[in-house]
Write a protein that holds these residues in place. Structure first.
Motif, PDB file in Angstrom:
ATOM      1  N   VAL A 713     -27.289  26.234  -1.281  1.00 30.92           N
ATOM      2  CA  VAL A 713     -26.227  26.617  -2.220  1.00 30.92           C
ATOM      3  C   VAL A 713     -26.815  27.589  -3.241  1.00 30.92           C
ATOM      4  O   VAL A 713     -27.834  27.303  -3.859  1.00 30.92           O
ATOM      5  N   ILE A 733     -13.863  31.195  -5.497  1.00 28.52           N
ATOM      6  CA  ILE A 733     -15.199  30.747  -5.081  1.00 28.52           C
ATOM      7  C   ILE A 733     -15.143  29.347  -4.480  1.00 28.52           C
ATOM      8  O   ILE A 733     -16.007  28.950  -3.695  1.00 28.52           O
ATOM      9  N   PHE A 735     -13.493  28.385  -2.158  1.00 32.07           N
ATOM     10  CA  PHE A 735     -13.426  28.482  -0.698  1.00 32.07           C
ATOM     11  C   PHE A 735     -14.807  28.667  -0.073  1.00 32.07           C
ATOM     12  O   PHE A 735     -14.925  28.640   1.150  1.00 32.07           O
ATOM     13  N   ARG A 736     -15.817  28.861  -0.890  1.00 31.46           N
ATOM     14  CA  ARG A 736     -17.174  29.046  -0.379  1.00 31.46           C
ATOM     15  C   ARG A 736     -18.043  27.880  -0.822  1.00 31.46           C
ATOM     16  O   ARG A 736     -18.567  27.869  -1.942  1.00 31.46           O
ATOM     17  N   PRO A 737     -18.228  26.848   0.015  1.00 32.24           N
ATOM     18  CA  PRO A 737     -19.029  25.689  -0.394  1.00 32.24           C
ATOM     19  C   PRO A 737     -20.505  26.031  -0.596  1.00 32.24           C
ATOM     20  O   PRO A 737     -21.228  25.241  -1.194  1.00 32.24           O
ATOM     21  N   ASP A 738     -20.939  27.209  -0.095  1.00 30.70           N
ATOM     22  CA  ASP A 738     -22.341  27.563  -0.260  1.00 30.70           C
ATOM     23  C   ASP A 738     -22.617  28.250  -1.593  1.00 30.70           C
ATOM     24  O   ASP A 738     -23.746  28.689  -1.835  1.00 30.70           O
ATOM     25  N   LEU A 739     -21.580  28.356  -2.444  1.00 28.58           N
ATOM     26  CA  LEU A 739     -21.750  29.046  -3.718  1.00 28.58           C
ATOM     27  C   LEU A 739     -21.401  28.112  -4.873  1.00 28.58           C
ATOM     28  O   LEU A 739     -20.470  27.307  -4.776  1.00 28.58           O
ATOM     29  N   ARG A 740     -22.144  28.253  -5.971  1.00 28.00           N
ATOM     30  CA  ARG A 740     -21.878  27.509  -7.197  1.00 28.00           C
ATOM     31  C   ARG A 740     -21.647  28.517  -8.320  1.00 28.00           C
ATOM     32  O   ARG A 740     -22.425  29.456  -8.492  1.00 28.00           O
ATOM     33  N   ASP A 822     -10.237  40.140  -0.090  1.00 30.52           N
ATOM     34  CA  ASP A 822     -11.109  40.548   1.013  1.00 30.52           C
ATOM     35  C   ASP A 822     -12.197  41.494   0.523  1.00 30.52           C
ATOM     36  O   ASP A 822     -13.369  41.372   0.906  1.00 30.52           O
ATOM     37  N   PHE A 825     -14.864  39.434  -1.422  1.00 29.55           N
ATOM     38  CA  PHE A 825     -15.828  38.709  -0.594  1.00 29.55           C
ATOM     39  C   PHE A 825     -16.775  39.677   0.133  1.00 29.55           C
ATOM     40  O   PHE A 825     -17.946  39.374   0.341  1.00 29.55           O
ATOM     41  N   GLU A 826     -16.257  40.853   0.535  1.00 26.48           N
ATOM     42  CA  GLU A 826     -17.121  41.829   1.199  1.00 26.48           C
ATOM     43  C   GLU A 826     -18.215  42.317   0.243  1.00 26.48           C
ATOM     44  O   GLU A 826     -19.390  42.417   0.605  1.00 26.48           O
ATOM     45  N   GLY A 829     -20.685  39.520  -0.332  1.00 29.07           N
ATOM     46  CA  GLY A 829     -21.574  39.351   0.804  1.00 29.07           C
ATOM     47  C   GLY A 829     -22.658  40.417   0.853  1.00 29.07           C
ATOM     48  O   GLY A 829     -23.825  40.124   1.128  1.00 29.07           O
TER      49      GLY A 829
END
Length: 843
Positions: A713, A733, A735-740, A822, A825-826, A829
Motif C-alpha cells: 500500500v 481513491i 476504489f484503489r485499495p493499494d493506495l492510502r 480516467d 487515474f492515468e 499511474g
C-alpha cells in the motif's frame, strides 16, 4: 514648409551649440581621467573577485534608466530640430536601453540558473557583443548623416511618425538580437567556456573593441564639433574602456576588469544625459530671465498703451468720427477669419475681406462687382434672402439670425457655410453685410460624432446580446445539474437505483456540456484578445482527415450517416495541426448532427493553385436560407436549433472562422434549403516537412521483473484547502485499495507531512492560502528528502500561461478541474510507476 522649420536650428540646443572652451577642457579632462583610471586597472584586470549577485541588476537598471532618459530627451530635441542624424542617435540610445533587457534576462543566475528566454551558455555573451557593436553603428550613422547634410540638413516634416517608426525599428532589432542569441544560439561560435573567454570569443570581442575605436575616428572626421559631438567622443572613449576591461583584457566574469568595465559603461551612458540635464537647466534659467523681461516689457507696453488710448481719445475729439470708425471697422474686417462681404440692393458685391480667398478661393479684388450668386448660387431660389436681381426689402426678421447655405468654391466644390446677414444705410443708400463662416470642420465633427454614437450603440447591443446568449447557454446545463442534484439529495422523493443512475448520467452529461462551453468561451476570448498561440507548420491534410474520420465514425454510424472522403495524400497546408483538426471536427460534427436520416457527409481536398489548398465538407441536411446564412458565424446563435434534440453551444462555427483566419486562410459557405450545405476552407499550401526516422522504441522498453511480489500500500498526499475537493478525491481513491490518502489544508502543513510520511505521489492545488502550489513545489525540489517525489498539479487555473508556469516549476503533470476520472487515474499511474521502478532498483 522647410523654410518655416529652419529657424529652429538656431535655438540654443545641445546638438547645434558650438562647444565652449571650458566645456572642451572639461571633456578633455574627463577623457584623461578615464585613461588614467583605465591604465591603473589594466594590470589587475584578471584578478578574480567575489561574485556580487546584486551588481548586475543594479548596474543594468541604472544603465536602462540612463539610456532611456537620454533617448527620450534626444527624441524631444529631434521633434524641434527634425534632423535625421539626431533621430538616428536617439534610436541608438534607445537600442542601448532596450538591449539591456534580454542581457539581464539571459544572464546566468540572475533570474534563473541558466537564464530566461530559453538562453544558452553563450546567449548573454552574444547579447553583449551585439549590444556593444550596435551602439557604435548608430553613432557612426549619426556622424555620417551630419556630414552629408552639411549646412542645409534635410529636415523631417512628420517627426511624430519618424519617432514611432524609429522606436518600432529599434524594438524589432532588439527582438531579432534576442531571438538570434537565444533560439539560434547553438549556431553561434562559443565565446565563454566555464566563465572564461575562448580564442574565438577573444577575437570577436577584440573586433568589437576596434569597431568602437572606428566610431571615434568617424566622429572626429565627420562631425561639426558641436557640444553633443564632443561629449559623444567622451562617451565612445569610456565605451572603449568598458569593452577593453570587461571583455578583452580581463579573464572572465566577476574579475576586477568585469566590474570596472561595467562602471565605465555606466559612465558612458551618463555623460550625454548629464550634459543634457545641465544644458536644460541653463536653458530653463535663461527662459526664466526672458520671462521676467517679457513681464517687465508687458507692463511697460500696458502703460504705454494706456497713455496711447488717452491720447487717442483726445485726438478723436479733433478728428472726423466717421472717418475714424471707418478705419477701425476696415481693420477688423481685413483681419477677421470669417468672410465679410457688402452687397448693394441689386445683389452685386461691393467689397469683400481677404478671408474670402481662404474660404472660397477667390481673391477679394476678383469678387468685387460680381453677383453674390457666383459665391452662393442657392440664394437665387431662397426667398428668405434674395430674389433674382434684387434684395428682399424686409430684413428686420433676419437681423442677428443665421442659416446654413452652400458656397461654390473656385475649384467647383461645395463648401458648407453659415450665413448671417444685416442691412445698414450709408449716405442714404441701403446696403447689406453678410458674414460667411466655413463650417466644414464642424459638419465633419458632427458627422463623426453621429458615426461614433452609432458604432457605440451597435457595440453595446452586440455586447448585451452576447452576454444574454452566454447567460442562457450557461444556465441551461446548470439547470439540469442543480435540478437533478436537488432531486438526488431530497429525502421526500423516493428514488430507485435506476433513477439515481439516470439522474447522475444527466448531471454528468450536463457538466461535460458546461465544461465544453467554458473551454470554447475561453478559446474564443483568447482569439478575440489576440493571445491564442498558434504553431504553423506543414501539415498533411490526409493525416488530419484520417484522425478526424476515426473520431467521427462512431457518431456517424450511430446516426446512420455515410462518410465519404476524397483527399490527396500528397497535399500539405501551412497550419497549426491541433487547430486544423479542431476546425475539421467542428465542420464534420455539424454535418453529421444536422444531416437527414440516411444522408451522407463528403470531405474533399484539392489544390486550387500552387499556393492554395481547398478543403470542402458537404452534407445532405435541410440547408440554410439567406437570413440564417447572415447569422451563421455569430456566437451562441444556433439558428433555431436551440430547442432541437442536438446539443450544441453556438460557438463552434465562430471559433472555426476565427481559427481559419488566424492561420491565414478563409472560410465560405453556400447552402440551399432542402438540398444541404457546403463549407469551404482555403489555406496556404506548404511543402511537406522532412522528418528524421524515429528510433525503435519497442527495444527501449524494459519488461517488469518476473515474480514480483504484490505491491504494498502506497501513500498519496493531497494538499487542498477546499473540503469538497478533498472529499471527492477521497471517494475516488477509495476504489484503489493499494493506495492510502493523506490530506493537508495548506501548503506549509503539506510540506511538513511530505517530510514526515515520504508519500509516493503528491497531489497539489495551486491556489492555496498563505503559499501557492508553485512556491511549495520549489521548496520540495530544494529539499533532498522530497526532491524525488513526483508532484501532480490539480488546479482550476486552466489558462495556458498558468499551465506552462507550473510545468516549468517541476510538476510532472497538470490536471485541470473539474477532473476527468480516467485521466486522473492515468496520470496517477504514470507518476506511480517510476516511483515503483526506483523502489525495485533500490531492492
Amino acid at each position: 514648409m522647410m523654410a518655416e522649420l529652419r529657424p529652429a536650428e538656431g535655438l540654443p540646443l545641445l546638438p547645434t551649440m558650438q562647444v565652449e572652451p571650458h566645456a572642451r577642457r572639461l571633456a578633455l579632462a574627463v577623457v584623461l581621467a578615464s585613461v588614467v583610471v583605465f591604465l591603473a586597472v589594466v594590470p589587475f584586470a584578471k584578478v578574480q573577485l567575489a561574485p556580487v549577485n546584486a551588481f548586475i541588476p543594479i548596474y543594468e537598471s541604472a544603465l536602462l534608466l540612463n539610456d532611456l532618459i537620454t533617448a527620450v530627451m534626444l527624441f524631444g530635441h529631434f521633434s524641434i530640430l527634425r534632423s535625421r542624424a539626431l533621430l538616428v542617435l536617439a534610436c541608438g540610445y534607445l537600442f542601448a536601453a532596450v538591449i539591456v533587457i534580454p542581457h539581464a534576462l539571459t544572464f546566468p543566475g540572475l533570474f534563473a540558473p541558466a537564464g530566461l528566454l530559453g538562453a544558452g551558455s553563450q546567449s548573454t555573451a552574444w547579447v553583449y557583443v551585439l549590444w556593444h557593436a550596435g551602439f557604435p553603428l548608430f553613432v557612426m550613422a549619426y556622424a555620417l548623416l551630419n556630414h552629408r547634410d552639411g549646412a542645409q540638413p534635410r529636415l523631417i516634416q512628420h517627426p511624430g511618425r519618424a519617432v514611432a517608426a524609429g522606436v518600432l525599428a529599434v524594438l524589432a532589432a532588439a527582438c531579432a538580437c534576442s531571438v538570434l542569441t537565444t533560439s539560434l544560439h547553438d549556431v553561434l561560435p562559443a565565446i565563454l567556456k566555464a566563465g572564461k573567454y575562448t580564442p574565438a570569443g577573444s577575437a570577436i570581442l577584440t573586433s568589437t573593441w576596434l569597431f568602437s575605436a572606428l566610431a571615434i575616428v568617424v566622429l572626429w572626421r565627420y562631425t561639426r564639433r558641436s557640444t553633443l559631438d564632443v561629449w559623444l567622443l567622451v562617451v565612445m572613449s569610456a565605451w572603449i574602456c568598458d569593452i577593453a576591461l570587461s571583455a578583452v583584457l580581463n579573464g572572465g566574469r566577476f574579475d576586477l576588469g568585469f566590474y570596472a568595465g561595467r562602471i565605465f559603461g555606466l559612465l558612458a551612458a551618463s555623460y550625454v544625459l548629464i550634459v543634457l540635464l545641465l544644458e536644460s537647466n541653463r536653458l530653463y534659467a535663461r527662459l526664466a530671465v526672458a520671462h521676467d523681461d517679457a513681464l517687465l516689457r508687458t507692463r511697460d507696453l500696458q502703460r504705454l498703451n494706456t497713455q496711447n488710448e488717452e491720447r487717442a481719445a483726445q485726438y478723436a475729439q479733433a478728428l472726423d468720427e466717421l472717418h475714424y470708425k471707418d478705419e477701425e471697422i476696415r481693420a477688423v474686417v481685413q483681419n477677421i477669419v470669417d468672410c465679410i462681404i457688402t452687397i448693394d440692393s441689386s445683389g452685386v458685391i461691393r467689397s469683400a475681406n481677404p478671408a474670402v480667398e481662404q474660404v472660397l478661393g477667390y481673391p477679394a479684388a476678383d469678387v468685387a462687382g460680381r453677383e453674390i450668386l457666383m459665391l452662393i448660387p442657392e440664394l437665387e431660389y431662397d426667398a428668405h434672402f434674395f430674389l433674382r436681381d434684387k434684395m428682399v426689402t424686409d430684413t428686420a426678421a433676419l437681423a442677428g439670425s443665421s442659416t446654413e447655405v452652400e458656397g461654390l468654391h473656385k475649384d467647383g466644390r461645395r463648401v458648407p457655410l453659415e450665413l448671417a446677414i444685416n442691412d445698414f444705410e450709408v449716405h442714404g443708400e441701403r446696403l447689406f453685410i453678410g458674414v460667411l463662416r466655413d463650417i466644414s470642420e464642424r459638419k465633419r465633427f458632427i458627422a463623426e460624432l453621429w458615426q461614433a454614437r452609432a458604432h457605440a450603440e451597435h457595440a453595446n447591443k452586440a455586447k448585451s446580446a452576447f452576454l444574454s446568449n452566454m447567460s442562457h447557454e450557461l444556465r441551461t446545463p446548470l439547470n439540469a445539474i442543480l435540478g437533478f442534484a436537488q432531486v438526488l439529495t431530497s429525502e421526500s422523493m423516493p428514488l430507485t437505483v435506476e433513477k439515481r443512475k439516470h439522474f447522475t448520467t444527466h448531471i454528468l452529461k450536463a457538466g461535460k456540456h458546461l465544461l465544453v462551453l467554458i473551454n470554447e468561451i475561453l478559446d474564443l476570448a483568447k482569439v478575440e484578445s489576440g493571445t491564442l498561440a498558434l504553431s504553423p507548420e506543414p501539415v498533411g491534410v490526409a493525416e488530419v482527415v484520417r484522425v478526424c474520420q476515426e473520431m467521427m465514425d462512431p457518431m456517424a454510424e450511430q446516426r446512420g450517416i455515410r462518410l465519404v472522403f476524397a483527399v490527396d495524400s500528397g497535399l500539405h497546408v501551412l497550419a497549426d495541426r491541433t487547430r486544423l483538426k479542431q476546425v475539421l471536427l467542428n465542420l464534420m460534427s455539424n454535418a453529421v448532427k444536422y444531416n437527414r436520416p440516411g444522408g451522407a457527409v463528403s470531405v474533399a481536398c484539392t489544390a486550387i493553385s500552387a499556393e492554395r489548398v481547398r478543403i470542402t465538407v458537404q452534407d445532405d441536411g435541410q440547408g440554410l436560407d439567406a437570413a440564417q446564412l447572415a447569422q451563421l458565424f455569430q456566437p451562441f446563435n444556433r439558428l433555431g436549433q436551440e430547442g432541437g434534440g442536438e446539443e450544441g453551444t453556438g460557438i463552434g462555427l465562430t471559433m472555426t472562422k476565427r481559427l481559419v483566419e488566424l492561420m491565414g486562410g478563409s472560410i465560405a459557405v453556400r447552402s440551399e434549403v432542402g438540398v444541404g450545405s457546403v463549407f469551404t476552407v482555403e489555406l496556404k499550401s506548404a511543402a511537406p516537412m522532412q522528418h528524421a526516422e524515429s528510433p525503435d522504441m519497442a527495444g527501449a522498453i524494459t519488461p517488469r521483473r518476473a515474480g514480483l511480489a504484490a505491491a504494498p500500500v502506497r501513500t498519496l498526499l493531497y494538499v487542498e484547502d477546499n473540503p469538497a475537493n478533498q472529499a471527492l478525491i477521497q471517494e475516488v481513491i477509495a476504489f484503489r485499495p493499494d493506495l492510502r490518502l493523506l490530506t493537508a489544508d495548506d501548503a506549509r502543513l503539506g510540506l511538513d507531512m511530505a517530510r514526515a510520511h515520504r508519500p509516493a505521489v503528491i497531489l497539489m492545488d495551486i491556489n492555496l492560502p498563505g503559499m501557492s502550489g508553485d512556491e511549495a513545489m520549489a521548496i520540495l525540489r530544494a529539499d533532498p528528502d522530497t526532491a524525488h517525489i513526483p508532484v501532480i498539479a490539480l488546479s482550476a487555473n486552466a489558462m495556458s500561461r498558468d499551465v506552462a508556469r507550473s510545468m516549468a516549476a517541476g510538476f510532472v503533470r497538470y490536471l485541470t478541474k473539474p477532473i476527468d476520472i480516467d485521466e486522473f487515474f492515468e496520470a496517477l499511474g504514470s507518476a506511480l510507476d517510476p516511483a515503483e521502478d526506483k523502489t525495485l532498483q533500490q531492492r
